[in-house]
Design an enzyme around this catalytic site. Structure first.
Site, PDB file in Angstrom:
ATOM      1  N   HIS A 100       0.880  -1.115   0.024  1.00 20.43           N
ATOM      2  CA  HIS A 100      -0.028  -0.191   0.093  1.00 20.43           C
ATOM      3  C   HIS A 100       0.977   1.241  -0.234  1.00 20.43           C
ATOM      4  O   HIS A 100       2.056   1.431   0.471  1.00 20.43           O
ATOM      5  CB  HIS A 100      -1.116  -0.026   1.271  1.00 20.43           C
ATOM      6  CG  HIS A 100      -0.284  -0.057   2.564  1.00 20.43           C
ATOM      7  ND1 HIS A 100       0.387  -1.085   3.028  1.00 20.43           N
ATOM      8  CD2 HIS A 100      -0.184   0.783   3.340  1.00 20.43           C
ATOM      9  CE1 HIS A 100       0.742  -1.172   4.322  1.00 20.43           C
ATOM     10  NE2 HIS A 100       0.616   0.287   4.726  1.00 20.43           N
ATOM     11  N   HIS A 102       1.152   5.365   1.021  1.00 23.29           N
ATOM     12  CA  HIS A 102       0.485   6.232   2.050  1.00 23.29           C
ATOM     13  C   HIS A 102       0.440   7.700   1.057  1.00 23.29           C
ATOM     14  O   HIS A 102       1.476   8.108   0.688  1.00 23.29           O
ATOM     15  CB  HIS A 102       1.102   6.678   3.161  1.00 23.29           C
ATOM     16  CG  HIS A 102       1.550   5.142   4.161  1.00 23.29           C
ATOM     17  ND1 HIS A 102       0.564   5.337   5.255  1.00 23.29           N
ATOM     18  CD2 HIS A 102       2.033   4.186   3.956  1.00 23.29           C
ATOM     19  CE1 HIS A 102       0.760   4.328   5.836  1.00 23.29           C
ATOM     20  NE2 HIS A 102       1.667   3.427   4.997  1.00 23.29           N
TER      21      HIS A 102
END
Ligand SMILES: [Zn+2]
Length: 135
Positions: A100, A102
């Protein structure tokens, strides 16, 4: 491993998130422990632990989505800047082992605050709505 992965559960809609964007390949949603209001995560729906594992075309699409969402986050949160970060491995600070990215709104003279505090879901949903509107 994907059965217990938090982000795979989000991708399968087995858990709720403050959704900002999704299509068949990627999803963007608010971090429930934001470093600043509007802290967003963008992840592939398919499970990969690290960036090294993601095929080139998928990593390309992931970062195209990161750019699109970052513009909406900056605009809607009236941020002076945006930090984009991606951690691989425990040593880097990775906590969820599903790739992922940010997107963290930043402001002049203000360091990110409130680390590791779980945000109120209603507040997150409100923020997600503001960001979605700017997409
Ligand atoms: Zn996963």
């Amino acid at each position: 491993m994907t059965e217990t992965c938090r982000f795979c559960k989000l991708a399968r809609k087995e858990d709720s998130m403050s959704l900002i964007y999704e299509d068949d390949k990627v999803m963007a949603f608010l971090d429930n422990r934001p470093l600043s209001e509007g802290h967003t995560l963008v992840a592939p729906k398919k499970h990969y632990e690290y960036i090294y594992d993601v095929p080139d075309d998928e990593v390309g699409y992931l970062f195209q989505t990161v750019k699109k969402v970052a513009i909406a986050v900056k605009k809607s949160m009236k941020a002076d800047g945006i930090t984009i970060a991606q951690n691989n491995g425990r040593a880097s600070g990775q906590i969820i082992f599903h790739v992922h990215v940010h997107i963290i709104p930043r402001y002049e003279g203000r360091p990110p605050s409130r680390p590791y505090e779980v945000a109120d879901k209603q507040d997150l949903d409100e923020v997600a709505k503001r960001i979605r509107y700017a997409l």
